[in-house]
Design an enzyme around this catalytic site. Structure first.
Site, mmCIF file in Angstrom:
data_model
loop_
_atom_site.group_PDB
_atom_site.id
_atom_site.type_symbol
_atom_site.label_atom_id
_atom_site.label_comp_id
_atom_site.label_asym_id
_atom_site.label_seq_id
_atom_site.Cartn_x
_atom_site.Cartn_y
_atom_site.Cartn_z
ATOM 1 N N THR A 30 0.926 -1.143 0.067
ATOM 2 C CA THR A 30 0.032 0.120 0.172
ATOM 3 C C THR A 30 0.779 1.327 0.041
ATOM 4 O O THR A 30 1.781 1.318 0.774
ATOM 5 C CB THR A 30 -1.006 0.027 1.071
ATOM 6 O OG1 THR A 30 -0.190 0.198 2.511
ATOM 7 C CG2 THR A 30 -1.727 -1.279 1.223
ATOM 8 N N TYR A 183 -1.033 11.801 14.194
ATOM 9 C CA TYR A 183 -0.211 11.164 13.572
ATOM 10 C C TYR A 183 0.228 9.977 14.297
ATOM 11 O O TYR A 183 0.245 8.875 14.013
ATOM 12 C CB TYR A 183 0.737 11.814 12.737
ATOM 13 C CG TYR A 183 1.799 10.973 12.156
ATOM 14 C CD1 TYR A 183 1.386 10.327 10.671
ATOM 15 C CD2 TYR A 183 3.112 10.594 12.542
ATOM 16 C CE1 TYR A 183 2.255 9.667 10.074
ATOM 17 C CE2 TYR A 183 3.912 9.605 11.970
ATOM 18 C CZ TYR A 183 3.539 9.306 10.507
ATOM 19 O OH TYR A 183 4.519 8.216 9.897
#
Length: 318
Positions: A30, A183
């Site tokens: 990915t 994050y």
């Protein structure tokens, strides 16, 4: 991260520049069109395997595939459209892989936003948490039949050493949003998922392994050029040389993930990273400790992820 590792005879035999052949196998990366993911894909392509780039941007994926083909003659590389921030699109992405088995998926794609405003996906999830963690969580559910169809398949999750804490009451950073903290939360959730997935795979008697890796310190200025999407100037290279004592480029940062995909000595539930202070160098296993070893926290993050996505990846393995 510790730099002290027990002697590992397999470590001495593993050569990052002479990878074992993997013809006939298929690997999905990915975000394989840029950054560390690109180098994971390029290195895996050199084994003779079929490498599939999961990418939102078709033009960037085409450029990455052209670069891989220019460096790996005869590379078997293709793309499937993949938008991890859109959970409803994941079935079509997996359908595009085809009906055959998948030998490994490398959960690499991620976004790091720096603007102060919190952003949400169409599903109403915070964008970084959705892309980096929830999208991979749900993708694993869709991939489960393909992974189960391949012998000894692997789910390799790329985490980050920025991951320090997670707030179970505010996983999606709805209060006091700070981009770097959001994050870090998303990456910690991802790593906890990788370890919890392996525990559930073992409990289900599955032959699929889940391995967590981290890239260490990866800098563009230490990364070899791959035009058009990454061009390193001579000046940038010279300025970065002192940092090379502690850090590395993205080509070397890919080594841990590549080893986790290919090395038969890698075990499920392990954490792999660069062996010099966890920041640079050849890949080596690291102790799983602290918050990463918190099985209760991992189970609670799993339950929250299941509730947010509506799927439970471990229910499809066995």
């Amino acid at each position: 991260m510790s730099s002290h590792h027990s002697p590992d005879p397999a470590q001495d035999r593993w050569d990052v520049h002479r990878l074992p052949p993997a013809e006939g196998r298929t690997f999905l990366v990915t975000g394989g069109n840029a950054g560390i993911g690109y180098f994971v894909a390029e290195q895996l392509a050199g084994t003779g395997a079929t490498v599939v780039l999961g990418s939102r941007d078709s033009a960037k994926a085409e450029a990455a595939m052209a670069s891989i083909r220019s460096r790996v003659p005869g590379a078997r590389v293709r793309r499937v459209p993949l938008d991890l921030a859109d959970l409803s699109s994941l079935k079509a992405s997996v359908d595009a892989l085809g009906p055959h088995g998948l030998d490994a998926v490398v959960h690499n794609a991620g976004v790091l936003l720096d603007e102060p405003q919190r952003r949400e996906t169409g599903d109403g999830h915070e964008l970084m948490f959705a892309t980096n963690h929830l999208g991979h969580f749900a993708l694993t559910w869709w991939l489960a039949p393909l992974l189960t169809a391949a012998p000894a398949s692997r789910v390799v999750t790329i985490g980050s050493f920025t991951a320090k804490s997670v707030d179970l009451d505010d996983l999606q950073s709805t209060h006091g949003y700070q981009p770097k903290r959001a994050y870090a939360r998303s990456k910690l959730a991802q790593m906890l998922f990788g370890f919890e997935l392996d525990r559930r795979l073992r409990a289900a008697g599955s032959s699929t392994l889940s391995v967590v890796v981290h890239p260490g310190g990866a800098l563009d200025s230490l990364t070899p050029s791959r035009p058009p999407f990454h061009v390193r100037t001579a000046g940038a290279r010279l300025r970065a040389l002192p940092l090379g004592v502690l850090l590395q480029g993205k080509e070397a940062a890919a080594w841990s993930a590549v080893r986790a995909v290919l090395d038969p000595s890698v075990r499920g539930g392990q954490l792999w990273g660069p062996r010099v202070l966890g920041m640079r160098g050849l890949p080596a296993p690291e102790p799983v400790r602290g918050i990463l070893a918190d099985t209760e926290l991992a189970a609670r993050v799993w339950a929250a992820s299941r509730d947010l996505t509506g799927v439970d990846p471990s229910s499809r393995f066995g």
